[in-house]
Design an enzyme around this catalytic site. Structure first.
Site, PDB file in Angstrom:
ATOM      1  N   HIS A 160       0.843  -1.203   0.000  1.00 51.55           N
ATOM      2  CA  HIS A 160       0.000   0.000   0.000  1.00 51.55           C
ATOM      3  C   HIS A 160       0.879   1.255   0.000  1.00 51.55           C
ATOM      4  O   HIS A 160       2.057   1.195   0.388  1.00 51.55           O
ATOM      5  CB  HIS A 160      -0.859   0.048   1.276  1.00 51.55           C
ATOM      6  CG  HIS A 160      -1.958  -0.961   1.340  1.00 51.55           C
ATOM      7  ND1 HIS A 160      -2.113  -1.817   2.408  1.00 51.55           N
ATOM      8  CD2 HIS A 160      -2.995  -1.230   0.492  1.00 51.55           C
ATOM      9  CE1 HIS A 160      -3.183  -2.581   2.210  1.00 51.55           C
ATOM     10  NE2 HIS A 160      -3.734  -2.242   1.066  1.00 51.55           N
ATOM     11  N   CYS A 247      -2.401   0.126   9.943  1.00 55.50           N
ATOM     12  CA  CYS A 247      -3.442  -0.806   9.485  1.00 55.50           C
ATOM     13  C   CYS A 247      -4.420  -1.215  10.562  1.00 55.50           C
ATOM     14  O   CYS A 247      -5.557  -1.576  10.261  1.00 55.50           O
ATOM     15  CB  CYS A 247      -2.824  -2.088   8.943  1.00 55.50           C
ATOM     16  SG  CYS A 247      -1.289  -1.887   8.114  1.00 55.50           S
TER      17      CYS A 247
HETATM   18  C1  CIR Z   1      -3.530  -7.869   3.393  1.00 57.76           C
HETATM   19  O1  CIR Z   1      -2.721  -8.322   2.597  1.00 57.76           O
HETATM   20  O2  CIR Z   1      -4.555  -7.322   3.029  1.00 57.76           O
HETATM   21  C2  CIR Z   1      -3.238  -7.992   4.863  1.00 57.76           C
HETATM   22  N1  CIR Z   1      -2.587  -9.237   5.129  1.00 57.76           N
HETATM   23  C3  CIR Z   1      -2.404  -6.837   5.365  1.00 57.76           C
HETATM   24  C4  CIR Z   1      -3.112  -5.516   5.264  1.00 57.76           C
HETATM   25  C5  CIR Z   1      -2.287  -4.401   5.793  1.00 57.76           C
HETATM   26  N2  CIR Z   1      -3.011  -3.188   5.751  1.00 57.76           N
HETATM   27  C6  CIR Z   1      -2.461  -2.016   5.567  1.00 57.76           C
HETATM   28  O3  CIR Z   1      -1.274  -1.912   5.298  1.00 57.76           O
HETATM   29  N3  CIR Z   1      -3.250  -0.965   5.597  1.00 57.76           N
END
Ligand code: CIR
Length: 253
Positions: A160, A247
């Protein structure tokens, strides 16, 4: 007092999405304990915790940031690019409805909150594998009504936009220059991560303090040398799920 929406670490977290890192066993009990400490850090920087009801069968549901973009005027409920995550948004929307007018990203658009970095009236949005041009266009239409400018930012090699760059003060960013060109974000002071700590660009600024992973000590020292006040948290188990400190919460100012 800002609210911090958080969501429990689900027992299914080992089945999480992974894009840029390999799979390693995640100790659920340890992840839960780290998440509790993370919530304590949120309280220490002045937030009131609001729990989004747990979703035991949604492996990435702890990463609540991706389910909405909360602006002062409106909350944009996302449509995650990872299909396994689409079921996460309903519960966030139900909680946010008490605090903001809601709009939503509709199919075929995709957008994940981790791709949206607000700097004043500008919303920088990562052109990641999770947020597509249609989703960015819908965000632009929703946010433009309130005077925000949406700026698309190319990424390379990270999940991201906020994996690559976040704010550590209103005019200062911490950035991994291998993943994003900081010059695209305008005239801001820049602190680069230590090259041995590529994941250190994900910091959570709340008020005038920054929640930051204990694992990235070299970058932490660089930030401290710039006067950034840091609340250190160990989030090593959550990092195995490719998650960081932004996150795991949605801050509602
Ligand atoms: C994913 O791949 O969607 C999750 N394992 C990690 C999401 C992390 N979110 C973020 O960086 N905002």
């Amino acid at each position: 007092m800002p609210l911090a929406l958080t969501r429990a670490v689900p027992p299914s977290i080992s089945q999480c999405e992974l894009t840029h890192i390999g799979r390693h066993p995640i100790d659920h009990a340890r992840a839960v304990a780290q998440h509790r400490n993370y919530e304590r850090a949120l309280v220490a920087v002045g937030c009131q915790i609001v729990a989004v009801p747990a979703a035991p069968d949604l492996p990435d549901s702890v990463f609540v940031e991706d389910t909405a973009v909360v602006l002062d005027e409106v909350a944009v409920i996302t449509r995650p690019g990872a299909a396994s995550r689409r079921g996460e948004t309903v519960a966030t929307a139900e909680v946010l409805a008490a605090h903001r007018a809601l709009v939503a990203i509709e199919t075929p658009g995709t957008l994940e909150g981790g791709d949206v970095l607000r700097v004043g009236r500008r919303l920088f949005v990562g052109a990641s594998s999770r947020s597509n041009p249609d989703g960015l266009g819908q965000l632009d239409r929703h946010a433009r009504r309130f005077g925000y400018e949406v700026v698309t930012v190319p990424l390379r090699g990270c999940l991201h936009l906020k994996s690559a760059v976040t704010l550590v003060a209103p005019d200062t960013i911490v950035v991994n220059p291998a993943w994003v060109d900081a010059g695209l974000l305008g005239d801001l002071h820049v602190v680069e991560v230590d090259a041995r700590e590529p994941f250190a660009a994900n910091a959570l600024l709340v008020g005038d303090r920054v929640i930051f992973p204990a694992a990235h000590a070299r970058t932490r020292d660089r930030l401290a040398a710039r006067g950034v006040v840091i609340e250190s948290v160990d989030v090593s188990e959550l990092a195995k799920a490719e998650g960081g400190v932004t996150c795991c919460s949605l801050i509602v100012e």
